[in-house]
Write a protein that holds these residues in place. Sequence first.
Motif, PDB file in Angstrom:
ATOM      1  N   GLY A  82     -25.407   0.783  69.367  1.00 26.06           N
ATOM      2  CA  GLY A  82     -24.490  -0.325  69.089  1.00 26.06           C
ATOM      3  C   GLY A  82     -24.563  -0.726  67.639  1.00 26.06           C
ATOM      4  N   LYS A  83     -23.493  -1.371  67.157  1.00 25.20           N
ATOM      5  CA  LYS A  83     -23.459  -1.850  65.777  1.00 25.20           C
ATOM      6  C   LYS A  83     -22.523  -3.049  65.689  1.00 25.20           C
ATOM      7  CE  LYS A  83     -20.816   0.097  62.789  1.00 25.20           C
ATOM      8  NZ  LYS A  83     -20.073   0.965  61.839  1.00 25.20           N
ATOM      9  N   TRP A  84     -22.821  -3.949  64.726  1.00 23.60           N
ATOM     10  CA  TRP A  84     -21.979  -5.116  64.482  1.00 23.60           C
ATOM     11  C   TRP A  84     -20.856  -4.753  63.510  1.00 23.60           C
ATOM     12  CZ3 TRP A  84     -21.669  -9.568  66.990  1.00 23.60           C
ATOM     13  CH2 TRP A  84     -22.763  -9.990  67.755  1.00 23.60           C
ATOM     14  N   ASN A  85     -19.672  -5.308  63.781  1.00 25.10           N
ATOM     15  CA  ASN A  85     -18.511  -5.093  62.934  1.00 25.10           C
ATOM     16  C   ASN A  85     -17.787  -6.415  62.721  1.00 25.10           C
ATOM     17  OD1 ASN A  85     -17.864  -1.852  62.943  1.00 25.10           O
ATOM     18  ND2 ASN A  85     -18.768  -2.517  64.857  1.00 25.10           N
ATOM     19  N   PHE A  86     -17.049  -6.487  61.614  1.00 31.99           N
ATOM     20  CA  PHE A  86     -16.119  -7.602  61.434  1.00 31.99           C
ATOM     21  C   PHE A  86     -14.991  -7.470  62.457  1.00 31.99           C
ATOM     22  CE2 PHE A  86     -12.101  -9.123  59.583  1.00 31.99           C
ATOM     23  CZ  PHE A  86     -12.417 -10.468  59.406  1.00 31.99           C
ATOM     24  N   ALA A  87     -14.582  -8.582  63.063  1.00 26.66           N
ATOM     25  CA  ALA A  87     -13.516  -8.571  64.069  1.00 26.66           C
ATOM     26  C   ALA A  87     -12.538  -9.704  63.779  1.00 26.66           C
ATOM     27  CB  ALA A  87     -14.098  -8.726  65.473  1.00 26.66           C
ATOM     28  N   TRP A  88     -11.288  -9.496  64.152  1.00 27.12           N
ATOM     29  CA  TRP A  88     -10.283 -10.548  64.005  1.00 27.12           C
ATOM     30  C   TRP A  88      -9.318 -10.479  65.183  1.00 27.12           C
ATOM     31  CZ3 TRP A  88      -5.135  -9.156  63.546  1.00 27.12           C
ATOM     32  CH2 TRP A  88      -4.870  -7.838  63.143  1.00 27.12           C
ATOM     33  N   ALA A  89      -8.568 -11.566  65.383  1.00 29.35           N
ATOM     34  CA  ALA A  89      -7.686 -11.648  66.552  1.00 29.35           C
ATOM     35  C   ALA A  89      -6.473 -12.510  66.235  1.00 29.35           C
ATOM     36  CB  ALA A  89      -8.436 -12.227  67.754  1.00 29.35           C
ATOM     37  N   ALA A  90      -5.399 -12.274  66.989  1.00 30.94           N
ATOM     38  CA  ALA A  90      -4.202 -13.125  66.981  1.00 30.94           C
ATOM     39  C   ALA A  90      -3.911 -13.530  68.419  1.00 30.94           C
ATOM     40  CB  ALA A  90      -3.016 -12.393  66.369  1.00 30.94           C
ATOM     41  N   HIS A  91      -3.540 -14.804  68.635  1.00 31.52           N
ATOM     42  CA  HIS A  91      -3.367 -15.339  69.973  1.00 31.52           C
ATOM     43  C   HIS A  91      -1.984 -15.976  70.135  1.00 31.52           C
ATOM     44  CE1 HIS A  91      -7.739 -15.009  70.011  1.00 31.52           C
ATOM     45  NE2 HIS A  91      -7.814 -15.867  69.008  1.00 31.52           N
TER      46      HIS A  91
END
Length: 277
Positions: free
Chosen positions: A191-200
């Motif tokens: 596993g690894k951490w990543n930058f994430a983004w979202a639109a709702h």
Amino acid sequence: MRSVKSLLAAGAATLISSMAFAADMPIAAPPPMYAPPAPPADFGGWYLRGDIGMTNQSAKSIEGNVAPGFTKTTEGLGFDSSPLFDLGVGYRFNNWFRADVIGQYRGKANLHGSDNVVGPGFVGVNNYTGSKSEWVVMANAYVDLGTWWCITPFIGAGVGGSYNKISGFRDDGVSYSPALNNSVAYFADNGKWNFAWAAHAGLAYKVNPGFTVELAYSYMNLGDAAPGNFRLFDNSASGPTSIKIKELTSHDVKLGVRWDLNSPPAYMPPPPLVTKG
């Protein structure tokens, strides 16, 4: 005759005296008029939230080392749907803007796909299987667009981090060069951490002043993922992997609830004044 005049004079004097006494008495104040309360001003307050839903996930490509002069194309890369669950806490700043922080778990989704590799005197295919899951921490902001019949449409966006884990990854290879060869490679979980983004976007229905139900759609970009070290089935080779699954994205549908922790009290008008008479 004189007695009649005296009686009339006495009656007139009594009437005038009564009228003067009544005029001297204070006039009772009228009952106060009822004024409706002023409409409530915008308010702020903390709330808790929770969501359940389903994911519809995909990836841009699977990358790996390719020898000079060889070409690689990816076919049928994708994931099965999986459930998601999240909990969070937020703050409503006024009647149109709110923000929250959530922790979300996205269940295991089966991975499938293959690479076709072609080079001088060589034709091969790598069939990939495995699963992935994520833990997501995200800060979101929302704009409520108005309310009609207790229904409020909203839009929002979020940024955060996603821990993308690949489990049970396996590469079944078949090649012809010119002899037929088969191979199987196993990969450690990683596993690894990543930058994430979202639109709702979604609709909210206020059941009562302290409880709201939401039906929402979210587009999630979760970054990349990679399996761990590889080992061939016959132990003839092992080492760090060069495989990377690029740009994981998902279209999510969620059903959520919000509990306002300090919503304004509902106004109850006083009972009507009842007089006895």
